[in-house]
Structures are given as structure tokens and as C-alpha cells.
Motif scaffolding. Structure first.
Motif, PDB file in Angstrom:
ATOM      1  N   ARG A  70       0.834  -1.201   0.000  1.00 23.10           N
ATOM      2  CA  ARG A  70       0.000   0.000   0.000  1.00 23.10           C
ATOM      3  C   ARG A  70       0.878   1.264   0.000  1.00 23.10           C
ATOM      4  O   ARG A  70       0.499   2.295  -0.595  1.00 23.10           O
ATOM      5  CB  ARG A  70      -0.907  -0.016   1.217  1.00 23.10           C
ATOM      6  N   ALA A  71       2.030   1.166   0.656  1.00 23.02           N
ATOM      7  CA  ALA A  71       2.927   2.332   0.700  1.00 23.02           C
ATOM      8  C   ALA A  71       3.587   2.589  -0.653  1.00 23.02           C
ATOM      9  O   ALA A  71       3.922   3.731  -0.982  1.00 23.02           O
ATOM     10  CB  ALA A  71       4.002   2.112   1.755  1.00 23.02           C
ATOM     11  N   GLY A  72       3.758   1.521  -1.449  1.00 27.87           N
ATOM     12  CA  GLY A  72       4.439   1.672  -2.738  1.00 27.87           C
ATOM     13  C   GLY A  72       3.515   1.776  -3.921  1.00 27.87           C
ATOM     14  O   GLY A  72       3.999   1.885  -5.058  1.00 27.87           O
ATOM     15  N   MET A  73       2.211   1.686  -3.688  1.00 28.77           N
ATOM     16  CA  MET A  73       1.249   1.738  -4.788  1.00 28.77           C
ATOM     17  C   MET A  73       0.159   2.741  -4.437  1.00 28.77           C
ATOM     18  O   MET A  73      -0.097   3.003  -3.259  1.00 28.77           O
ATOM     19  CB  MET A  73       0.607   0.354  -5.022  1.00 28.77           C
ATOM     20  N   SER A  74      -0.481   3.233  -5.468  1.00 21.90           N
ATOM     21  CA  SER A  74      -1.616   4.111  -5.217  1.00 21.90           C
ATOM     22  C   SER A  74      -2.814   3.279  -4.779  1.00 21.90           C
ATOM     23  O   SER A  74      -2.909   2.083  -5.085  1.00 21.90           O
ATOM     24  CB  SER A  74      -1.981   4.889  -6.484  1.00 21.90           C
ATOM     25  N   GLU A  75      -3.729   3.883  -4.046  1.00 21.24           N
ATOM     26  CA  GLU A  75      -4.898   3.174  -3.550  1.00 21.24           C
ATOM     27  C   GLU A  75      -5.757   2.663  -4.707  1.00 21.24           C
ATOM     28  O   GLU A  75      -6.313   1.564  -4.640  1.00 21.24           O
ATOM     29  CB  GLU A  75      -5.714   4.093  -2.650  1.00 21.24           C
ATOM     30  N   GLU A  76      -5.843   3.445  -5.805  1.00 17.58           N
ATOM     31  CA  GLU A  76      -6.645   3.030  -6.957  1.00 17.58           C
ATOM     32  C   GLU A  76      -6.047   1.787  -7.614  1.00 17.58           C
ATOM     33  O   GLU A  76      -6.765   0.863  -8.000  1.00 17.58           O
ATOM     34  CB  GLU A  76      -6.742   4.174  -7.977  1.00 17.58           C
ATOM     35  N   THR A  77      -4.728   1.792  -7.745  1.00 22.02           N
ATOM     36  CA  THR A  77      -4.061   0.647  -8.366  1.00 22.02           C
ATOM     37  C   THR A  77      -4.227  -0.605  -7.514  1.00 22.02           C
ATOM     38  O   THR A  77      -4.478  -1.700  -8.029  1.00 22.02           O
ATOM     39  CB  THR A  77      -2.568   0.942  -8.571  1.00 22.02           C
ATOM     40  N   LEU A  78      -4.102  -0.441  -6.200  1.00 20.50           N
ATOM     41  CA  LEU A  78      -4.239  -1.585  -5.293  1.00 20.50           C
ATOM     42  C   LEU A  78      -5.656  -2.148  -5.334  1.00 20.50           C
ATOM     43  O   LEU A  78      -5.850  -3.374  -5.447  1.00 20.50           O
ATOM     44  CB  LEU A  78      -3.880  -1.155  -3.869  1.00 20.50           C
ATOM     45  N   GLN A  79      -6.655  -1.294  -5.268  1.00 20.82           N
ATOM     46  CA  GLN A  79      -8.037  -1.758  -5.303  1.00 20.82           C
ATOM     47  C   GLN A  79      -8.375  -2.387  -6.647  1.00 20.82           C
ATOM     48  O   GLN A  79      -9.082  -3.397  -6.719  1.00 20.82           O
ATOM     49  CB  GLN A  79      -8.991  -0.601  -5.005  1.00 20.82           C
ATOM     50  N   GLY A  80      -7.851  -1.814  -7.707  1.00 26.98           N
ATOM     51  CA  GLY A  80      -8.101  -2.373  -9.040  1.00 26.98           C
ATOM     52  C   GLY A  80      -7.474  -3.745  -9.196  1.00 26.98           C
ATOM     53  O   GLY A  80      -8.036  -4.632  -9.844  1.00 26.98           O
ATOM     54  N   ALA A  81      -6.294  -3.959  -8.595  1.00 28.69           N
ATOM     55  CA  ALA A  81      -5.608  -5.246  -8.704  1.00 28.69           C
ATOM     56  C   ALA A  81      -6.363  -6.347  -7.977  1.00 28.69           C
ATOM     57  O   ALA A  81      -6.360  -7.510  -8.405  1.00 28.69           O
ATOM     58  CB  ALA A  81      -4.193  -5.119  -8.143  1.00 28.69           C
ATOM     59  N   LEU A  82      -7.042  -5.991  -6.885  1.00 33.00           N
ATOM     60  CA  LEU A  82      -7.718  -7.005  -6.064  1.00 33.00           C
ATOM     61  C   LEU A  82      -9.228  -7.045  -6.311  1.00 33.00           C
ATOM     62  O   LEU A  82      -9.930  -7.800  -5.634  1.00 33.00           O
ATOM     63  CB  LEU A  82      -7.457  -6.729  -4.583  1.00 33.00           C
ATOM     64  N   MET A  83      -9.704  -6.268  -7.266  1.00 30.57           N
ATOM     65  CA  MET A  83     -11.153  -6.152  -7.448  1.00 30.57           C
ATOM     66  C   MET A  83     -11.770  -7.410  -8.051  1.00 30.57           C
ATOM     67  O   MET A  83     -12.876  -7.816  -7.672  1.00 30.57           O
ATOM     68  CB  MET A  83     -11.465  -4.940  -8.336  1.00 30.57           C
ATOM     69  N   ALA A  84     -11.101  -8.057  -8.974  1.00 30.07           N
ATOM     70  CA  ALA A  84     -11.686  -9.207  -9.696  1.00 30.07           C
ATOM     71  C   ALA A  84     -10.814 -10.437  -9.503  1.00 30.07           C
ATOM     72  O   ALA A  84      -9.859 -10.651 -10.249  1.00 30.07           O
ATOM     73  CB  ALA A  84     -11.838  -8.875 -11.179  1.00 30.07           C
ATOM     74  N   PRO A  85     -11.110 -11.253  -8.472  1.00 34.07           N
ATOM     75  CA  PRO A  85     -10.306 -12.463  -8.248  1.00 34.07           C
ATOM     76  C   PRO A  85     -10.342 -13.391  -9.457  1.00 34.07           C
ATOM     77  O   PRO A  85     -11.377 -13.568 -10.103  1.00 34.07           O
ATOM     78  CB  PRO A  85     -10.977 -13.107  -7.030  1.00 34.07           C
ATOM     79  N   LYS A  86      -9.204 -13.990  -9.761  1.00 32.87           N
ATOM     80  CA  LYS A  86      -9.097 -14.900 -10.894  1.00 32.87           C
ATOM     81  C   LYS A  86      -9.335 -16.344 -10.487  1.00 32.87           C
ATOM     82  O   LYS A  86      -9.896 -17.140 -11.245  1.00 32.87           O
ATOM     83  CB  LYS A  86      -7.706 -14.746 -11.518  1.00 32.87           C
ATOM     84  N   GLN A  87      -8.923 -16.698  -9.289  1.00 36.74           N
ATOM     85  CA  GLN A  87      -9.069 -18.078  -8.808  1.00 36.74           C
ATOM     86  C   GLN A  87     -10.302 -18.196  -7.921  1.00 36.74           C
ATOM     87  O   GLN A  87     -10.712 -17.229  -7.273  1.00 36.74           O
ATOM     88  CB  GLN A  87      -7.822 -18.503  -8.009  1.00 36.74           C
ATOM     89  N   GLU A  88     -10.903 -19.379  -7.899  1.00 32.83           N
ATOM     90  CA  GLU A  88     -12.041 -19.661  -7.035  1.00 32.83           C
ATOM     91  C   GLU A  88     -11.749 -20.914  -6.220  1.00 32.83           C
ATOM     92  O   GLU A  88     -11.124 -21.852  -6.713  1.00 32.83           O
ATOM     93  CB  GLU A  88     -13.321 -19.871  -7.851  1.00 32.83           C
ATOM     94  N   VAL A  89     -12.188 -20.911  -4.971  1.00 34.40           N
ATOM     95  CA  VAL A  89     -11.985 -22.050  -4.073  1.00 34.40           C
ATOM     96  C   VAL A  89     -13.347 -22.566  -3.636  1.00 34.40           C
ATOM     97  O   VAL A  89     -14.193 -21.793  -3.159  1.00 34.40           O
ATOM     98  CB  VAL A  89     -11.152 -21.647  -2.829  1.00 34.40           C
TER      99      VAL A  89
END
Length: 222
Positions: A70-89
């Protein structure tokens, strides 16, 4: 003193002896069950402690990595990266019987077998700390599920141990002593009746002999 009134008969004596034999056998089996439950319970408690420390350490490491990301990335980039999970359990739950206790069993299956599918983003605009955080959470998932199994198993086994302990105490301090006292009382009563019968038979025999002597004396006198 016996807890309930019993008839001092040989049939009741036989019934009380059978009851005592069953209670003693049940007491022995329940004690063995209680001891084995305690052994397995303590093993689970030790495993629970190890798993909890491992899971807490993994979550702590994942959170630390996420803070760095979070310190090295913008909040928008972080939220966008985690918004759509690729794997399902997919989680499935079942039970297994352990010493008459149905303990839970959890198993998981992922939508794909590719281990890289835990990353739902590209690596171009994200930090390595985010990758490490996601990887740490993925690695501790099996331990978290096993921890859930163990904690629930400990709760169920503790309840069964308490139930078994109460049954053992009831047999040891109530049912077995009551049956023993009933047997002792019935045996004493039957022995007393037998002695009374013998005394009466001896008196009857003496009276018969006296009558026979009187008849013999009367016959001789005539």
C-alpha cells in the motif's frame, strides 16, 4: 441403603447380579472411552496451538506485506488489482466418527490447478510486496481450514468427555453401589429366611418325634 425397594427373592437376586455385571462392564468400557477421548483431545489441543501460532504468523506476515504494498502503490491501483479475483476455491464439508463423536472434515478444490491463478492482476504495475501478501494468504488457507476443524473437534470432544465423565460417575457412585447393596440385603434376607425355615423344620421334627414317643408309650401301657 438401597436406593429403591426390592423384593428379597431369588429371582430379584439374579436380576440384581445381572444388573451389577452389566454396570461394571459398562463402567470399564466408559472409562476406557473417556481415557481415549482425553488422549485424542489433548493431541488436538496441542495441534490447535501449533496451527493457531502458524496461522497468526502467516496473517501477520500477509498484513505486513500488504502495508508495504500500500505504501508503494496508489490506492486506486491496489483496489483495481484485487477487485476481480481470478481463482475460485470450493469448500466441501463432511464428518468422520471419532469415538462416537462426529467431527467436521473440510476439503477444498480450486477452479483451476495453476498456482499462479491466485494473482488476479498483471505484474507490470504492482509491487512484489502485494504478490508476497497474496501468496502468504494462499499458503495459510489449508492451515486455516485445519484450524477450524481442530477447534470444532475440540469443542465436540470436550462435550463428549463431560457427558462420558458424568456417566462414569453415575455408574461408579450410584448404580454399582446400589446394586451391591441390594444384593447384600437380598442375600441377608434369604439367609435369614432359610435359617428361620430350618428352625421351624427342626421344631416340627421334634414335635413329630414327641408325638411318636407318646404314641409308643401309650401303646406299651395298653
Amino acid at each position: 441403603m438401597p436406593g429403591t425397594h426390592v423384593n428379597p427373592t431369588r429371582m430379584e437376586l439374579t436380576r440384581q447380579k445381572a444388573r451389577l455385571e452389566t454396570a461394571v462392564k459398562g463402567h470399564r468400557l466408559l472409562k476406557d472411552k473417556r481415557d481415549e477421548l482425553m488422549r485424542r483431545f489433548l493431541d488436538l489441543v496441542r495441534e490447535n496451538m501449533e496451527l493457531r501460532l502458524k496461522v497468526e504468523s502467516g496473517i501477520k506476515d500477509a498484513n505486513r506485506r500488504l502495508v508495504l504494498a500500500r505504501a508503494g502503490m496508489s490506492e486506486e491501483t491496489l483496489q483495481g488489482a484485487l477487485m476481480a479475483p481470478k481463482q475460485e476455491v470450493y469448500l466441501t464439508s463432511s464428518t468422520k466418527n471419532v469415538m462416537s463423536v462426529d467431527v467436521p472434515v473440510f476439503s477444498t478444490k480450486t477452479r483451476t490447478s495453476d498456482p499462479n491463478d491466485i494473482y488476479s492482476y498483471g505484474f507490470a504495475f504492482t509491487s512484489g510486496d502485494l504478490d508476497a501478501s497474496v501468496k502468504s494468504l494462499a499458503d495459510i488457507l489449508p492451515d486455516m481450514l485445519r484450524l477450524a476443524e481442530v477447534e470444532k473437534s475440540c469443542q465436540l470432544m470436550a462435550a463428549e468427555i463431560e457427558k462420558t465423565r458424568r456417566r462414569v460417575n453415575a455408574l461408579e457412585h450410584v448404580i454399582i453401589p446400589e446394586a451391591q447393596e441390594n444384593i447384600r440385603m437380598i442375600t441377608m434376607k434369604l439367609d435369614e429366611n432359610e435359617r428361620s425355615t430350618q428352625v421351624r423344620l427342626m421344631k416340627v421334627k421334634e414335635m413329630v418325634l414327641q408325638d411318636a414317643r407318646k404314641e409308643e408309650e401309650a401303646r406299651k401301657a395298653s
